[in-house]
Design a protein around this motif. Structure first.
Motif, short mmCIF file in Angstrom:
data_model
loop_
_atom_site.label_atom_id
_atom_site.label_comp_id
_atom_site.label_asym_id
_atom_site.label_seq_id
_atom_site.Cartn_x
_atom_site.Cartn_y
_atom_site.Cartn_z
N LYS A 228 9.96 1.31 -4.67
CA LYS A 228 10.32 2.71 -4.81
C LYS A 228 9.66 3.52 -3.70
O LYS A 228 8.53 3.26 -3.31
CB LYS A 228 9.86 3.25 -6.16
N GLY A 229 10.39 4.50 -3.21
CA GLY A 229 9.84 5.33 -2.16
C GLY A 229 10.95 5.90 -1.31
O GLY A 229 12.11 5.97 -1.71
N ALA A 230 10.59 6.27 -0.09
CA ALA A 230 11.55 6.91 0.79
C ALA A 230 12.61 5.95 1.32
O ALA A 230 13.60 6.37 1.89
CB ALA A 230 10.81 7.54 1.98
N ARG B 253 0.82 -1.21 0.00
CA ARG B 253 0.00 0.00 0.00
C ARG B 253 0.85 1.25 0.00
O ARG B 253 0.51 2.26 -0.60
CB ARG B 253 -0.92 -0.01 1.23
N GLN B 254 1.99 1.21 0.67
CA GLN B 254 2.80 2.41 0.87
C GLN B 254 3.79 2.67 -0.26
O GLN B 254 4.36 3.76 -0.34
CB GLN B 254 3.57 2.30 2.19
N ALA B 255 4.02 1.70 -1.13
CA ALA B 255 5.03 1.87 -2.17
C ALA B 255 4.63 2.94 -3.17
O ALA B 255 3.48 2.98 -3.62
CB ALA B 255 5.27 0.54 -2.90
N GLU B 256 5.56 3.80 -3.49
CA GLU B 256 5.35 4.78 -4.57
C GLU B 256 5.48 4.12 -5.93
O GLU B 256 4.94 4.62 -6.92
CB GLU B 256 6.34 5.92 -4.43
N GLY B 257 6.18 3.03 -5.97
CA GLY B 257 6.35 2.26 -7.20
C GLY B 257 6.95 0.92 -6.86
O GLY B 257 7.54 0.74 -5.78
N MET B 258 6.82 -0.03 -7.76
CA MET B 258 7.37 -1.37 -7.52
C MET B 258 8.07 -1.82 -8.80
O MET B 258 7.54 -1.65 -9.90
CB MET B 258 6.26 -2.34 -7.15
N VAL B 259 9.26 -2.38 -8.64
CA VAL B 259 10.05 -2.86 -9.77
C VAL B 259 10.26 -4.36 -9.62
O VAL B 259 10.70 -4.83 -8.56
CB VAL B 259 11.41 -2.14 -9.84
N LEU B 260 9.91 -5.10 -10.66
CA LEU B 260 10.16 -6.54 -10.68
C LEU B 260 11.60 -6.77 -11.15
O LEU B 260 12.01 -6.27 -12.19
CB LEU B 260 9.19 -7.24 -11.63
N CYS B 261 12.37 -7.52 -10.35
CA CYS B 261 13.78 -7.80 -10.67
C CYS B 261 13.91 -9.28 -11.03
O CYS B 261 13.57 -10.15 -10.21
CB CYS B 261 14.66 -7.47 -9.48
N LEU B 262 14.38 -9.55 -12.22
CA LEU B 262 14.56 -10.92 -12.69
C LEU B 262 16.05 -11.21 -12.81
O LEU B 262 16.83 -10.38 -13.30
CB LEU B 262 13.87 -11.13 -14.03
N TYR B 263 16.46 -12.40 -12.38
CA TYR B 263 17.87 -12.78 -12.32
C TYR B 263 18.12 -14.00 -13.19
O TYR B 263 17.30 -14.92 -13.25
CB TYR B 263 18.29 -13.11 -10.89
N ASP B 264 19.27 -14.00 -13.85
CA ASP B 264 19.69 -15.22 -14.54
C ASP B 264 20.77 -15.88 -13.69
O ASP B 264 21.03 -15.48 -12.57
CB ASP B 264 20.19 -14.91 -15.96
#
Length: 882
Positions: free
Chosen positions: A300-302, A247-258
């Protein structure tokens, strides 16, 4: 570079985008309302198409090409302005509909054509000033404010924003259309654009944006995804959906790893607020992502600075709902990372359960053995290979030991993935077993190994119960950073002195715990759970005490969980204390009875009223007479924290006052014969009282062979089980005594395995003579009772024997001197037979067949029996010819 926030909407009145068919576009007028949760069957097929309709959006060597950094460009083909695609292409398209800030409509179609992706934009009902309309566009992945600019030879570039400028073609109907093509190897990315009049392409005064006054945006090479279920899920067609709550995230990034570089993600994909967010859940889907092996999220956020790669990499978060996780960062915490684990991009392994079934033993029939999976077989005396010792498979190898004790249920200390420095009571994750319990340390082998163990124990009639610590997590690497305000209490609440205390009755946390428990039942066939620090489950959002805590009630009435064994254990592993509380139960919750432990310890060291012992013997009616009964009391005299059973009778120095122990006359190890005999009697007495009391007896690992921790109550000082000690004189007699007691409980289930309390008329309490017990005399340390069977049951065979069931006489003497007890005459045709006298030497202190008590020489004389100091006896009335 200008910061261009994203916007995506279907109508001016809508919050979310909608994926629609081309045939439905004409129906989307200004007054219509569309909801992304109301999907037609055809639309669902569009969202989750068969994998053969689109090639994988990834390619093998993509690490340098897909990272969204200013110095990397995407090589695109020459843009084409064409007549719109054929109807067949439209049927395969993902279609989006926008409304502009001045009332126009923008339709976008994303179509997969062989090895290319086509993005078609059509603008209608828009008043254009000038000669035409220009598409001002860019693509991005990990940062919506930083565009990656493809090299389109026929496209101009906006010098201020760095975005591409591509002219529309106007149709005869007055609509503006344009189609751009991208190579499939370039996806996934987001296509972000605004509209601009061609009258002055260098001026932003004529820019047209969405009704939110932000950029239009559509995903290319990925699907919007679904908000449910949370975590990683797979569709029948092979596509995978990612969903995480924040709820609090300003943004979310999906990180994929090989598998080439675990320190940095191979691909970062920003989740758009409007395309990939439903309420407080962020989601995205791919038709294929098998070139990657692991995944995590960056919030993403503070919490961190967004544009610093070092901070970005250190704050990758583990998906709370990941079903398979790996130790992807071996030195995670040491190197400043917030997690050591990443979710694996794979399904849970298939497992053949065959004809496995839950034993479904009634509470009153249980004999429980609590153990630590690693310490149970870690010692070299277990004679197991090094790679097998301390694992689930090794536990299954020792199933005969449980049978030798008469045990029919094992209680595993927490096996959820945990912080190895803090210990198993501080989990990092709620859906996966700790990797160290697998034969190879890998997640798949660990999962399969645990399932094999459960299946094998079930085949031998043994239930598998788990301790679960769902009230606190590890300080780092757990749920921290996802949404701390929702998951955790701020700065601790009440007596919660740690920030890792979970807000268990907050809806999203409650759902996480329920989903986790269901997962262990459905996927691992677990038979029940003991909830550590259960008193914490009674706290509300702000730490207040709740009379009807939602989580406790939900577990009690859950269609699946309510059929398992659910046990409240109010021990707090953070403060190492037990907070006994009145626990709401709905006639489904059992409890670990700390009052039983304290009452028995105090009696045997001579420091309590005999009335307290009587209460514990009768099933702790002060706790369980509230419509539950004694079978809901899980009784123990020692456990995995505090002193072991042998230390309980060997150490009682001042700092151990809370342990209620007694050293029997000398502190620590000794060679004094009389002290050793008294200690041995006390150990027998503890076990005897445990098994003749109403309730479920819970044994602790190592008590059957004298496992000692040198008088240390610390959890971290516990030792592995020494299997060679089972062959010692002490180990043999205590193990055989436990087996005798379990068989006695089963044979006399009419008395010792009751779901209801003994009837008052069937109990006769006695003092050392024919007088009643001295209930209120603190100096009285002797108690005896006769348990009378129902007269009609004298001729009824017991559960495991053809012998008739007679009365039981039990006496307990915690005094330093012997007491002579007068026995009531047995029923006609029967005689008293001694089964247990803990003061006698081995092997005579218990007998499976019993030793007859001498009959008085004169008929007028009474039966009498001398109960030695610090000992207990059990007599049974039996027919003389039996």
């Amino acid at each position: 570079m200008a910061n261009l926030p994203l916007s995506f909407s279907v109508q001016a009145c809508l919050q979310k985008p909608k994926v629609i068919e081309a045939s439905q576009l004409s129906e989307c007028k200004g007054g219509s309302r569309l909801s992304r949760f109301e999907k037609s069957d055809t639309e669902r097929k569009l969202v989750c198409r068969a994998p053969q309709s689109i090639v994988s959006p990834f390619y093998q060597n993509f690490t340098t090409k897909l990272c969204a950094t200013p110095r990397v460009s995407i090589e695109g083909s020459k843009n084409q302005v064409t007549t719109f695609s054929e109807a067949e292409d439209l049927r395969r398209a993902l279609s989006y509909l926008f409304r502009t800030e001045n009332g126009g409509l923008v339709k976008v179609h994303v179509i997969k054509k062989n090895v290319k992706y086509s993005v078609h934009v059509e603008v209608s009902s828009l008043e254009v000033h000038g000669e035409g309309l220009v598409l001002c566009w860019g693509v991005y992945r990990a940062n919506s404010s930083r565009f990656e600019v493809p090299d389109f030879k026929s496209s101009a570039t906006d010098t201020k924003t760095g975005m591409n400028l591509s002219p529309f073609q106007q149709s005869l109907s007055g609509n503006f259309k344009i189609e751009l093509e991208f190579d499939a190897k370039q996806v996934p990315f987001y296509f972000s654009f605004i509209l601009r009049s061609s009258f002055n392409t260098e001026s932003s005064a004529s820019d047209v944006r969405s009704h939110r006054k932000t950029n239009f945006c559509v995903p290319v090479g990925s699907l919007p995804g679904h908000p449910a279920p949370l975590g990683l899920s797979f569709s029948p067609d092979g596509s995978m959906n990612f969903a995480i709550f924040s709820r609090q995230a300003e943004g979310m990034v999906l990180c994929l790893y090989d598998d080439t570089n675990l320190e940095k993600p191979a691909l970062r994909l920003d989740l758009d607020h409007y395309v990939n967010r439903s309420g407080d859940i962020w989601h995205i889907a791919f038709e294929s992502a098998w070139t990657f092996v692991s995944y995590g999220y960056h919030r993403k956020g503070a919490l961190v600075e967004q544009n610093k790669d070092d901070n970005f990499n250190k704050h990758v978060l583990l998906d709370p709902y990941a079903k398979v996780i790996g130790n992807s960062f071996p030195n995670g915490y040491e190197s400043g990372l917030t997690t050591k684990f990443l979710g694996r991009l794979c399904k849970e392994p298939d497992f053949d359960w065959g004809d496995d079934f839950h034993p479904n033993l009634p509470f009153e029939k249980l004999v429980v053995y609590r153990l630590n999976v690693e310490l149970f077989t870690q010692h070299k005396s277990s004679q197991l290979p090094t790679g097998l010792a301390g694992t689930f498979a090794a536990l299954a190898e020792k199933v005969q030991h449980f049978k030798d004790l008469g045990v029919n249920a094992v209680l595993l200390e927490p096996i959820l993935s945990f912080d190895e420095q803090k210990g198993p009571y501080f989990p990092c994750h709620f859906f996966s077993p700790m990797h160290i319990f697998g034969p190879s340390g890998g997640p798949i082998s660990t999962i399969n190994s645990m399932k094999e163990m459960v299946k094998y124990l079930h085949a031998n009639g043994i239930e598998v119960l788990m301790e679960v610590a769902v009230t606190r997590t590890a300080d780092v690497g757990a749920l921290q950073g996802i949404d701390d305000v929702s998951y955790y209490y701020a700065n601790g609440v009440g007596d919660s002195k740690t920030q890792s205390s979970l807000n268990c009755n907050y809806p999203v946390v409650q759902q996480l715990i329920l989903d986790s428990l269901r997962h262990w039942v459905t996927e691992f066939h677990i038979d029940g759970f003991s909830f550590i620090n259960a008193s914490h489950l009674l706290r509300g959002f702000h730490g207040e005490h709740l009379s009807r805590p939602p989580l406790v009630e939900a577990i009690a009435f859950d269609p699946l969980l309510s059929k398992t064994k659910i046990i409240a254990d109010c021990w707090d592993p953070y403060d190492m204390v037990v907070r006994q509380t009145r626990f709401p139960h709905w006639m489904r919750w059992a409890e670990m009875n700390a009052n039983f432990c304290n009452g028995v310890r105090n009696f045997l060291r001579g420091e309590s009223l005999i009335s307290d012992l009587a209460t514990r013997l009768c099933g702790s009616g002060d706790l369980f007479s509230d419509r539950r009964g004694p079978a809901f009391s899980f009784n123990y005299v020692s456990r995995n924290f505090g002193l072991s059973l042998v230390d309980l009778v060997s150490f009682s120095r001042e700092e151990l006052a809370s342990e209620l122990s007694w050293n029997c006359g000398e502190e620590g190890p000794t060679n004094d014969k009389y002290v050793l005999e008294r200690r041995l009697k006390q150990i027998r007495n503890f076990l005897f009282i445990l098994f003749v009391s109403l309730g479920v007896p819970v044994l602790n690992m190592g008590d059957e062979c004298g496992l000692s921790c040198g008088g240390s109550p610390a959890y971290g000082d516990r030792k592995p089980l020494d299997w060679s000690a089972l062959n010692s004189g002490f180990g043999k007699q205590i193990s055989e005594f436990i087996l005798f007691l379990t068989r006695l409980r089963k044979r006399r289930s009419d008395i010792f395995q009751r779901r209801s309390f003994w009837k008052e008329e069937n109990i006769q309490w006695r003092g050392s003579d024919l007088a009643p017990p001295k209930w209120k005399d603190p100096s009285c340390k002797f108690l005896a009772l006769t348990l009378r069977v129902e007269r009609g049951s004298l001729l009824v065979s017991s559960e495991t024997s053809n012998l008739p069931a007679g009365d039981i006489f039990v006496a307990f003497n915690a005094a330093d001197q012997s007491e002579t007890v007068v026995l009531s005459p047995p029923p006609e045709g029967m005689s008293w037979c001694r089964l247990v006298d803990t003061s006698l030497p081995f092997p005579g202190f218990f007998s499976f067949n019993g030793e007859p008590v001498p009959v008085p020489e004169q008929p007028s004389e009474l039966f009498a029996y001398e109960v030695k100091s610090h000992s207990c006896i059990l007599l049974e009335a039996t027919y003389l010819d039996s």
